[in-house]
Design a protein around this motif. Structure first.
Motif, mmCIF file in Angstrom:
data_model
loop_
_atom_site.group_PDB
_atom_site.id
_atom_site.type_symbol
_atom_site.label_atom_id
_atom_site.label_comp_id
_atom_site.label_asym_id
_atom_site.label_seq_id
_atom_site.Cartn_x
_atom_site.Cartn_y
_atom_site.Cartn_z
ATOM 1 N N ARG A 1 -18.259 0.666 -37.968
ATOM 2 C CA ARG A 1 -19.084 -0.550 -37.856
ATOM 3 C C ARG A 1 -18.307 -1.785 -38.285
ATOM 4 O O ARG A 1 -18.714 -2.543 -39.163
ATOM 5 N N MET A 2 -17.140 -1.960 -37.664
ATOM 6 C CA MET A 2 -16.327 -3.153 -37.928
ATOM 7 C C MET A 2 -15.800 -3.668 -36.596
ATOM 8 O O MET A 2 -15.983 -3.028 -35.555
ATOM 9 N N ALA A 3 -15.164 -4.828 -36.646
ATOM 10 C CA ALA A 3 -14.604 -5.392 -35.421
ATOM 11 C C ALA A 3 -13.341 -4.622 -35.039
ATOM 12 O O ALA A 3 -12.570 -4.204 -35.909
ATOM 13 N N ALA B 1 -19.705 9.444 -44.448
ATOM 14 C CA ALA B 1 -20.405 8.273 -44.978
ATOM 15 C C ALA B 1 -20.795 8.484 -46.431
ATOM 16 O O ALA B 1 -20.803 9.607 -46.948
ATOM 17 N N SER B 2 -21.133 7.393 -47.090
ATOM 18 C CA SER B 2 -21.613 7.416 -48.473
ATOM 19 C C SER B 2 -23.078 7.818 -48.497
ATOM 20 O O SER B 2 -23.729 7.929 -47.456
ATOM 21 N N ALA B 3 -23.630 7.998 -49.691
ATOM 22 C CA ALA B 3 -25.046 8.358 -49.837
ATOM 23 C C ALA B 3 -25.937 7.288 -49.213
ATOM 24 O O ALA B 3 -27.020 7.584 -48.712
ATOM 25 N N ALA B 4 -25.482 6.055 -49.232
ATOM 26 C CA ALA B 4 -26.280 4.972 -48.649
ATOM 27 C C ALA B 4 -26.082 4.873 -47.140
ATOM 28 O O ALA B 4 -26.635 3.976 -46.504
ATOM 29 N N GLY B 5 -25.290 5.781 -46.558
ATOM 30 C CA GLY B 5 -25.097 5.763 -45.107
ATOM 31 C C GLY B 5 -24.012 4.806 -44.651
ATOM 32 O O GLY B 5 -23.887 4.528 -43.462
ATOM 33 N N VAL B 6 -23.207 4.298 -45.584
ATOM 34 C CA VAL B 6 -22.128 3.377 -45.209
ATOM 35 C C VAL B 6 -20.928 4.192 -44.729
ATOM 36 O O VAL B 6 -20.456 5.080 -45.439
ATOM 37 N N PRO B 7 -20.423 3.927 -43.512
ATOM 38 C CA PRO B 7 -19.279 4.707 -43.013
ATOM 39 C C PRO B 7 -18.019 4.435 -43.820
ATOM 40 O O PRO B 7 -17.702 3.286 -44.105
ATOM 41 N N LEU B 8 -17.313 5.497 -44.184
ATOM 42 C CA LEU B 8 -16.092 5.362 -44.976
ATOM 43 C C LEU B 8 -14.879 5.884 -44.220
ATOM 44 O O LEU B 8 -13.762 5.433 -44.461
ATOM 45 N N GLU B 9 -15.083 6.828 -43.317
ATOM 46 C CA GLU B 9 -13.957 7.439 -42.604
ATOM 47 C C GLU B 9 -14.382 7.823 -41.192
ATOM 48 O O GLU B 9 -15.509 8.271 -40.967
ATOM 49 N N TYR B 10 -13.459 7.642 -40.255
ATOM 50 C CA TYR B 10 -13.622 8.225 -38.929
ATOM 51 C C TYR B 10 -12.385 9.064 -38.665
ATOM 52 O O TYR B 10 -11.258 8.561 -38.753
ATOM 53 N N ARG C 1 -33.593 -0.818 -46.984
ATOM 54 C CA ARG C 1 -32.653 -0.767 -45.833
ATOM 55 C C ARG C 1 -31.536 0.244 -46.089
ATOM 56 O O ARG C 1 -31.082 0.920 -45.176
ATOM 57 N N SER C 2 -31.098 0.320 -47.318
ATOM 58 C CA SER C 2 -30.045 1.274 -47.650
ATOM 59 C C SER C 2 -30.554 2.712 -47.450
ATOM 60 O O SER C 2 -29.846 3.572 -46.897
ATOM 61 N N ALA C 3 -31.797 2.966 -47.873
ATOM 62 C CA ALA C 3 -32.388 4.302 -47.673
ATOM 63 C C ALA C 3 -32.511 4.613 -46.185
ATOM 64 O O ALA C 3 -32.214 5.729 -45.736
ATOM 65 N N LEU C 4 -32.943 3.623 -45.405
ATOM 66 C CA LEU C 4 -33.098 3.841 -43.960
ATOM 67 C C LEU C 4 -31.741 4.071 -43.294
ATOM 68 O O LEU C 4 -31.622 4.881 -42.372
ATOM 69 N N ALA C 5 -30.714 3.374 -43.794
ATOM 70 C CA ALA C 5 -29.373 3.558 -43.214
ATOM 71 C C ALA C 5 -28.909 4.992 -43.402
ATOM 72 O O ALA C 5 -28.275 5.584 -42.525
ATOM 73 N N THR C 6 -29.237 5.572 -44.564
ATOM 74 C CA THR C 6 -28.878 6.976 -44.810
ATOM 75 C C THR C 6 -29.531 7.882 -43.766
ATOM 76 O O THR C 6 -28.879 8.748 -43.171
ATOM 77 N N LEU C 7 -30.827 7.669 -43.566
ATOM 78 C CA LEU C 7 -31.547 8.532 -42.616
ATOM 79 C C LEU C 7 -31.038 8.313 -41.192
ATOM 80 O O LEU C 7 -30.988 9.252 -40.394
#
Lengths: 252, 252
Positions: free
Chosen positions: A114-116, A207-216, B45-51
């Motif tokens: 999710r980056m440019a 991804a992290s617990a918050a769903g943030v992508p860290l690696e592809y 939003r962070s919780a929803l991003a995880t799901l």
């Protein structure tokens, strides 16, 4: 009414799942099981055949059945980390790092992270080995704040994931998309196959617990050396979830 | 202490799993979730991003998130039956039967079906289509007492598995071994690709509740049209099982 052999296999399956019958331990003898369940030897054997087919127990042919190490499926870490996986199956993991680079994200990596496109990522290209034999080419792109932790780390010596976990990186969930692809020139040279040879490809979104992508990541396996296995069975009762296990296997 | 966003995502995940939030239904609005959990909009939003990352919900970008049909993973039937799978994902399944034959078992089929090489089996070779486009070549070998139920059935019209289930055949569990293989001449002609093109291969062992092998199949997919996805996440608590889902996906 559920047939007796199915009730026996369900009971034993539950004991294995709950760890009452631990991995590596022997099951009770057929005679003991006959007594416990008031069942004939044929019924007990039928229940054991089910568990054997499901991969929960090994042994047999006259020997006492043993709970398989893989009975509970692949733990999270070993589906993520090649090093952890190899150690779990009793093989020696190895790696040869071809490059670690800071460069602009490819279109695929940018979309996954999710980056440019062209925004900086840290890319790693490694050949992975089992007992010294090449089995996989690993390409990983990490977001910058994670990837820069790799510049003070020698990726030839150990697991990147273990290093990142030590540094507090929160790798919580992963999606693995599996298909097939022909070997490119890099794959062919590293894996010792002809260009175009079919490889088993695993694209990984971590991804992290918050769903943030860290690696592809994109891993390309020699399919004659590594396969994925999915075991499933109908739910034992209406409304119950199906039995499901996933495992990565290596040829001996 | 678990962060609030993780507690929110765990609560919502449980509601989805238990069916309280059904597939296709909308989640409460962000404002409602903020109120229910006493959380900020950023936390919700962070919780929803995880799901969303886990594939449990879709939508977003200003629209109300919706529970995905695939949130509970692939039901047993749809991992076994191409027809059931295609219908579940809203596509039109098709098939063209190339042959159905009684012949001696190959070495691979004989080993899987625990019979002597050359003992009679019923073999089916079909091309499978999605919305009219070829996606897979199916080769299946059935033990004789099951396979002969196929001689009074037109395999061009419907699902073999549904037919066998109607006839009381007990297909209870399946093992799917996934790797890659180059298209042979038959695959190439049926799938419209060049010989040697990498294909995604699924070898399938299907058994009865008692663990008796009934079918050995080999399906070869065009990887540009069908992939397998494995989602997993670290266990939420020590001792808990990991989150695990498997899905077969088709390109639109």
């Amino acid at each position: 009414m559920t047939p007796l052999h199915a009730r026996i296999s369900t009971t034993l399956r539950d004991r294995i799942r709950r760890g009452e019958l631990a991995a590596g331990s022997s099951l009770p003898s057929e005679a003991e099981l006959c007594q416990e369940f008031g069942a004939s030897r044929g019924t007990v054997r039928s229940a054991l055949a089910t568990l054997r087919h499901e991969g929960l127990i090994g042994g047999g042919q006259g020997r006492r059945p043993v709970v398989r190490d893989t009975a509970v499926g692949q733990p999270f870490e070993t589906l993520l980390s090649f090093t952890a996986w190899a150690e779990r199956i009793g093989r020696t993991p190895g790696q040869r790092t071809v490059e670690i680079a800071r460069r602009g994200a490819s279109a695929a990596a940018a979309a996954a992270l999710r980056m440019a496109e062209g925004a900086p990522v840290i890319e790693v290209l490694r050949l992975r080995l089992l007992d010294g034999a090449p089995v996989m080419v690993e390409r990983a792109a990490f977001v910058e704040h994670v990837g820069r932790l790799l510049f003070d780390f020698d990726p030839d010596t150990a697991s990147i994931y273990a290093h990142l976990a030590d540094r507090g990186v929160d790798l919580q969930s992963a999606r693995h998309i599996i298909d097939a692809v022909g070997a490119d020139e890099t794959d062919a040279a590293l894996l010792g196959v002809a260009p175009g040879t079919p490889l088993l490809r695993e694209r990984r979104h971590t991804a992290s617990a918050a769903g943030v992508p860290l690696e592809y990541g994109e891993d390309r396996y020699r399919p004659d050396r590594v396969t994925f296995t999915i075991d499933n069975a109908r739910p034992a009762a209406a409304g119950a979830g199906q039995e499901l296990r996933v495992r990565k296997d290596a040829e001996k």
